[in-house]
Write a protein that holds these residues in place. Structure first.
Motif, short mmCIF file in Angstrom:
data_model
loop_
_atom_site.label_atom_id
_atom_site.label_comp_id
_atom_site.label_asym_id
_atom_site.label_seq_id
_atom_site.Cartn_x
_atom_site.Cartn_y
_atom_site.Cartn_z
N PHE A 102 3.08 15.85 -15.38
CA PHE A 102 1.69 16.27 -15.30
C PHE A 102 1.02 15.82 -14.00
CE2 PHE A 102 2.51 15.99 -19.91
CZ PHE A 102 2.23 17.31 -20.24
N GLY A 103 1.59 14.80 -13.36
CA GLY A 103 1.04 14.31 -12.11
C GLY A 103 1.71 14.94 -10.91
N SER A 104 2.84 14.38 -10.51
CA SER A 104 3.50 14.85 -9.28
C SER A 104 4.02 16.28 -9.40
CB SER A 104 4.64 13.90 -8.91
OG SER A 104 5.57 13.78 -9.97
N MET A 105 4.40 16.71 -10.61
CA MET A 105 4.90 18.08 -10.80
C MET A 105 3.79 19.09 -11.08
SD MET A 105 8.27 18.25 -10.46
CE MET A 105 8.98 19.50 -11.53
N ASP A 106 2.60 18.62 -11.44
CA ASP A 106 1.45 19.51 -11.69
C ASP A 106 1.77 20.65 -12.65
OD1 ASP A 106 -0.68 18.36 -10.39
OD2 ASP A 106 -0.28 19.34 -8.48
N VAL A 107 2.55 20.36 -13.70
CA VAL A 107 3.03 21.44 -14.55
C VAL A 107 1.90 22.16 -15.28
CG1 VAL A 107 3.52 19.90 -16.52
CG2 VAL A 107 4.74 22.07 -16.31
N SER A 108 0.95 21.41 -15.82
CA SER A 108 -0.12 22.07 -16.58
C SER A 108 -1.06 22.84 -15.66
CB SER A 108 -0.90 21.04 -17.40
OG SER A 108 -1.45 20.03 -16.59
N LYS A 109 -1.36 22.29 -14.48
CA LYS A 109 -2.24 22.99 -13.54
C LYS A 109 -1.59 24.28 -13.04
CE LYS A 109 -4.73 18.96 -11.74
NZ LYS A 109 -5.02 18.14 -10.53
N MET A 130 0.83 -1.21 0.00
CA MET A 130 0.00 0.00 0.00
C MET A 130 0.87 1.26 0.00
SD MET A 130 -2.76 1.43 2.79
CE MET A 130 -1.43 1.93 3.88
N VAL A 131 1.91 1.27 0.85
CA VAL A 131 2.80 2.43 0.90
C VAL A 131 3.50 2.62 -0.45
CG1 VAL A 131 4.90 3.36 1.93
CG2 VAL A 131 3.17 2.30 3.38
N PHE A 132 3.96 1.52 -1.06
CA PHE A 132 4.60 1.63 -2.37
C PHE A 132 3.65 2.22 -3.40
CE2 PHE A 132 4.80 -0.22 -6.62
CZ PHE A 132 5.99 0.33 -7.06
N VAL A 133 2.41 1.75 -3.42
CA VAL A 133 1.44 2.25 -4.40
C VAL A 133 1.19 3.73 -4.20
CG1 VAL A 133 -0.96 2.08 -5.18
CG2 VAL A 133 0.36 0.00 -4.75
N LEU A 134 1.06 4.16 -2.95
CA LEU A 134 0.83 5.57 -2.67
C LEU A 134 2.02 6.42 -3.11
CD1 LEU A 134 -0.80 5.30 0.88
CD2 LEU A 134 -1.95 5.93 -1.25
N VAL A 135 3.23 5.96 -2.81
CA VAL A 135 4.43 6.71 -3.20
C VAL A 135 4.58 6.72 -4.72
CG1 VAL A 135 6.95 6.71 -3.11
CG2 VAL A 135 5.63 6.28 -1.03
N ASN A 136 4.35 5.58 -5.35
CA ASN A 136 4.48 5.50 -6.81
C ASN A 136 3.45 6.38 -7.51
OD1 ASN A 136 5.78 4.22 -9.19
ND2 ASN A 136 3.72 3.42 -9.52
N ASN A 137 2.22 6.35 -7.03
CA ASN A 137 1.18 7.18 -7.64
C ASN A 137 1.47 8.66 -7.44
OD1 ASN A 137 -0.07 4.84 -8.37
ND2 ASN A 137 -1.91 5.15 -7.15
N ALA A 138 2.09 9.00 -6.31
CA ALA A 138 2.38 10.41 -6.03
C ALA A 138 3.54 10.92 -6.87
CB ALA A 138 2.69 10.60 -4.55
N ASN A 139 4.48 10.04 -7.22
CA ASN A 139 5.69 10.48 -7.93
C ASN A 139 5.80 9.93 -9.35
OD1 ASN A 139 7.43 11.86 -5.69
ND2 ASN A 139 6.60 10.03 -4.73
N GLN A 140 4.89 9.05 -9.76
CA GLN A 140 4.93 8.45 -11.09
C GLN A 140 6.33 7.90 -11.42
OE1 GLN A 140 3.03 11.70 -11.19
NE2 GLN A 140 1.31 10.36 -10.77
N ALA A 178 11.40 13.32 -17.48
CA ALA A 178 11.37 12.86 -16.08
C ALA A 178 12.74 12.37 -15.65
CB ALA A 178 10.34 11.74 -15.93
N GLY A 179 12.90 12.19 -14.35
CA GLY A 179 14.12 11.60 -13.83
C GLY A 179 14.12 10.10 -14.03
N PHE A 180 15.10 9.43 -13.41
CA PHE A 180 15.18 7.97 -13.53
C PHE A 180 15.23 7.35 -12.15
CE2 PHE A 180 17.26 3.90 -13.91
CZ PHE A 180 16.60 3.34 -14.99
N PRO A 181 14.30 6.41 -11.82
CA PRO A 181 13.16 6.03 -12.64
C PRO A 181 12.12 7.15 -12.67
CG PRO A 181 12.99 4.98 -10.51
CD PRO A 181 14.33 5.67 -10.52
N GLY A 182 11.32 7.11 -13.71
CA GLY A 182 10.29 8.13 -13.86
C GLY A 182 9.47 7.85 -15.10
N SER A 183 8.20 8.19 -15.05
CA SER A 183 7.30 7.92 -16.17
C SER A 183 6.98 9.20 -16.91
CB SER A 183 6.00 7.27 -15.67
OG SER A 183 5.20 8.24 -15.01
N ALA A 184 6.42 9.05 -18.10
CA ALA A 184 6.02 10.21 -18.89
C ALA A 184 4.91 11.01 -18.20
CB ALA A 184 5.56 9.76 -20.28
N SER A 185 4.22 10.40 -17.24
CA SER A 185 3.13 11.07 -16.53
C SER A 185 3.62 12.00 -15.42
CB SER A 185 2.19 10.02 -15.90
OG SER A 185 1.64 9.17 -16.87
N ALA A 186 4.89 11.86 -15.02
CA ALA A 186 5.34 12.51 -13.80
C ALA A 186 5.21 14.04 -13.84
CB ALA A 186 6.79 12.12 -13.52
#
Length: 371
Positions: free
Chosen positions: A170-177, A55-65, A160-168
């Motif tokens: 727009f997600g964790s960095m909130d660049v468009s918002k 659960m902790v991994f999923v929360l951290v991964n979803n927060a940082n992509q 993104a950094g490494f590791p890092g996804s193409a979503s990062a």
């Protein structure tokens, strides 16, 4: 079940209380010899601990992509279809080949709850690099405004950094918002934001964003195939004055070296907590090759360029190995028309440090890359 999807998040969250209930309910009911009872109870404890860790991994991964897919997490996916000889580094940056025909891509919504709904995704087959991967694209508020019909827009590639996804970004960095209201008010240029996949090889290997013979054409993917897709599908100007690249951590290293190496593609770069020596990422392919380790260092590239590149660099970092020393070394080595703007920062090597920098960095960028 998708790694970053809502169903897996809900499942991993529900399993934690369920495992605790099972532990309490079955603890006294485990029968058999003493060794069997001990093993059974140990299994219940381990199950509860594993569900909590997941659960902790999923929360951290979803927060940082950090990992977009199960293949990324397990290191089993390869996005390299072929490794053809890359085109000349100083070749034209506006077409993949003479007589190039536009390739119109299909775009869909991003299947990631952390990514805003107005971000679109396409699966790109790199014609020159032999790399296949997803590319996320966001268009500014003005793009669909009738008042801007027929107008072209500047582009920023986001790494993104490494590791890092193409979503990062727009997600964790909130660049468009963060940038949308600044674009509406005119404080920031109306950039089209493009985030390509940067994790390309299996085995949790960082490419260093380089073309590595026989392994991967990561550099060609980023500076030729991805921009060509944008040129084919959006209202953009091919001239380098309307293009920039930005990254954080390993992506910052990539952004700096791409801008210095390809001033015919990028006018400016933003690099947050980057580094010059490829050994900044111990697993990068460039760090493992003595020749690439030398020549893929942005400081080496800048000091050995035949003519100083016409690029502007915004380099943030802290002291004690967090990038400021490397940024100042580039500033010292820069000759006109190259400009380097080091910015000292404090804070950990994390999204929490880089995210608040976005408005200021892109306001700076708007001085150099305009519609």
């Amino acid at each position: 079940m998708k790694l970053t999807g809502t169903p897996f998040l809900i499942l991993s969250t529900l399993l934690v209380p369920l495992s605790i209930v099972l532990l309490m309910a079955l603890w006294g009911r485990v029968g058999g010899p003493k060794a069997v009872r001990a093993a059974g109870r140990l299994g219940l404890v381990l199950f509860a601990q594993v569900t909590a860790v997941v659960m902790v991994f999923v929360l951290v991964n979803n927060a940082n992509q950090l990992y977009a897919t199960w293949g990324d997490l397990l290191g089993s996916d390869s996005h390299v279809r072929a490794v053809p000889p890359p085109p000349p580094a100083d070749g034209p940056a506006t077409a993949t080949s003479p007589g190039h025909q536009k390739v119109i891509q299909q775009f869909t919504a991003v299947d990631d709850p952390a990514v805003p709904k107005d971000v679109k995704e396409t699966q790109l087959k790199g014609q020159l690099s032999g790399v296949d991967g997803e590319v996320l694209v966001w268009t500014p508020p003005q793009y669909d405004d009738p008042a801007y019909q027929g107008k072209t827009f500047p582009v920023v590639e986001l790494l993104a950094g490494f590791p890092g996804s193409a979503s990062a970004w727009f997600g964790s960095m909130d660049v468009s918002k963060q940038l949308a209201p600044l674009m509406k008010s005119g404080q920031v240029a109306p950039f089209i934001l493009v985030s390509p996949r940067v994790t390309l090889l299996p085995g949790h290997v960082d490419t260093g964003c380089a073309d590595v013979p026989g392994k991967v054409n990561a550099e060609t993917w980023l500076w030729r195939d991805v921009p060509q897709m944008v040129l084919d599908n959006f209202r953009v100007d091919p001239v380098a004055d309307h293009w920039a690249v930005a990254g954080y951590s390993a992506g910052a290293h990539c952004a700096t070296r791409l801008a210095i190496a390809h001033p015919n593609r990028y006018r400016a770069a933003i690099a947050m907590s980057g580094y010059n020596d490829p050994k900044g990422e111990s697993d990068s392919l460039t760090a493992k090759d003595p020749h690439l380790d030398e020549v893929d260092n942005p400081l080496y590239m800048l000091t050995h360029a035949q003519t100083p590149p016409n690029v502007a660099l915004y380099l943030t970092g802290g002291r004690k190995g967090e990038g400021l020393d490397d940024a100042q070394a580039l500033q010292k080595a820069a000759k006109s028309p190259t400009t380097v703007n080091p910015v000292e920062t404090t804070g950990p090597h994390a999204t929490a440090t880089w995210k608040p920098m976005v408005p200021t960095a892109f306001t700076w960028l708007s001085q150099y890359v305009k519609p």
